[in-house]
Design a protein around this motif. Sequence first.
Motif, mmCIF file in Angstrom:
data_model
loop_
_atom_site.group_PDB
_atom_site.id
_atom_site.type_symbol
_atom_site.label_atom_id
_atom_site.label_comp_id
_atom_site.label_asym_id
_atom_site.label_seq_id
_atom_site.Cartn_x
_atom_site.Cartn_y
_atom_site.Cartn_z
ATOM 1 N N THR A 197 31.552 -77.038 20.169
ATOM 2 C CA THR A 197 30.210 -77.612 20.188
ATOM 3 C C THR A 197 29.728 -77.710 21.623
ATOM 4 O O THR A 197 30.322 -78.414 22.436
ATOM 5 N N GLY A 201 24.008 -76.216 25.157
ATOM 6 C CA GLY A 201 23.585 -75.037 24.438
ATOM 7 C C GLY A 201 22.899 -74.018 25.313
ATOM 8 O O GLY A 201 23.339 -73.719 26.427
ATOM 9 N N PRO A 202 21.787 -73.440 24.830
ATOM 10 C CA PRO A 202 21.083 -72.395 25.570
ATOM 11 C C PRO A 202 20.620 -72.835 26.954
ATOM 12 O O PRO A 202 20.546 -72.016 27.868
ATOM 13 N N GLY A 226 15.665 -69.895 23.166
ATOM 14 C CA GLY A 226 15.113 -70.250 21.872
ATOM 15 C C GLY A 226 13.721 -69.656 21.739
ATOM 16 O O GLY A 226 13.490 -68.490 22.020
ATOM 17 N N ASP A 244 15.916 -70.964 16.419
ATOM 18 C CA ASP A 244 16.836 -72.010 15.988
ATOM 19 C C ASP A 244 17.422 -72.792 17.150
ATOM 20 O O ASP A 244 18.248 -73.667 16.961
ATOM 21 N N ARG A 246 19.424 -71.791 19.537
ATOM 22 C CA ARG A 246 20.773 -71.431 19.975
ATOM 23 C C ARG A 246 20.818 -70.156 20.803
ATOM 24 O O ARG A 246 21.870 -69.769 21.280
ATOM 25 N N THR A 247 19.704 -69.490 20.992
ATOM 26 C CA THR A 247 19.717 -68.130 21.519
ATOM 27 C C THR A 247 18.987 -68.012 22.843
ATOM 28 O O THR A 247 17.910 -68.566 23.028
ATOM 29 N N GLU A 285 28.968 -67.938 21.515
ATOM 30 C CA GLU A 285 29.562 -67.454 20.268
ATOM 31 C C GLU A 285 29.429 -65.954 20.091
ATOM 32 O O GLU A 285 30.352 -65.287 19.623
ATOM 33 N N VAL A 328 24.091 -65.888 22.063
ATOM 34 C CA VAL A 328 23.998 -66.954 21.063
ATOM 35 C C VAL A 328 25.103 -67.974 21.322
ATOM 36 O O VAL A 328 26.284 -67.629 21.381
ATOM 37 N N THR A 329 24.702 -69.229 21.480
ATOM 38 C CA THR A 329 25.676 -70.289 21.717
ATOM 39 C C THR A 329 26.212 -70.820 20.385
ATOM 40 O O THR A 329 25.635 -70.595 19.324
ATOM 41 N N GLN A 331 27.206 -73.510 17.422
ATOM 42 C CA GLN A 331 26.403 -74.583 16.808
ATOM 43 C C GLN A 331 26.857 -75.942 17.291
ATOM 44 O O GLN A 331 27.991 -76.114 17.692
#
Length: 331
Positions: A197, A201-202, A226, A244, A246-247, A285, A328-329, A331
């Motif tokens: 986790t 994130g991004p 994102g 979403d 994550r990107t 990811e 992509v990170t 979730q």
Amino acid sequence: MPEPSPSSPKRRGRLLRYGAALVALSSVAGYLAVQYVTGGAGDPGCKVVAGKGAGTYEFSPEQAVNAATIAAVGTNRGMPQRAVTIALATALQESGLRNIGHGDRDSLGLFQQRPSQGWGTPDEIMDPIYSADIFYEHLAKVRDYTRLPLTVAAQRVQRSGYPEAYAKHESDATLLAAALTGQSAATLTCEGRPGATPTDGPDAVRAALVRDFGQGAVQKAGAEVGSKASPTPTASTVPTATTDGRTVTVPVPEDPKDASGRSARERGWQLAHWAVANASALHIERVSYAGREWTAGNTDSRWRATRTEDAAGAGQSAGAGAGSVRIVTAQ
């Protein structure tokens, strides 16, 4: 007044020789300690495989991050691939590609640079961006360094007490430089941390892109996080990132060559390999580029084809978008 003992100069001479020997022994011990701690490739987790019989190099995620940073700083300066190879071989010898806070005398960091010798403050030297940049700055002043034997070019920058030691790292550094400048496509893989986790994130990915490639480089590439574009994106037909959150999508400019003479495809593979090298640190990811995709946690960590039956006919990459690197990170 008594005359000095004739043995006094001899005693003083012996003491000076003993003292000099002790200093030399301490220096050698310090050097060997660094080599013991940093020698070898470390715990495997990342690998560069350059085709059949062309060689393999395994190293740790920590080393991969540092190697990717060294390569990014070099290409940002417009240095040729040979310069990146020299820098990587030097860091392999000096620190084992680890940003260590100790060494012989006051040596520090990836290149074991010494504050007392004018390389910078301890804080500056412990910054991988700074230490790589000042290494390249000195290397650029070495006349005809691209034509010199690697160990000679490195020694003219480093002034090491072990000038021949750099040569043993040339083959590994050559493999790394080819992957991390994008010349060799889909050759760098890492295990990554599947299911981890991320804390940011991004946003953490984009901050790291800016750290290694610079604000201007990331904005010029029109990097998007994102559904939120960078402040000065360039017009492009490349698909925008997913919404979403994550990107990170980094379109690769179609300029034929950059300052270091690399093609757009090479620049794209540099970004893709950079993302894989940073996968553990940034909890990435998946990475997609040019019809190939790397996924964290695969047992073989290979880049796999991502072309769908429909996209294959159009020459497009499924999920990645033509001319873009998609990160992509988790979730």
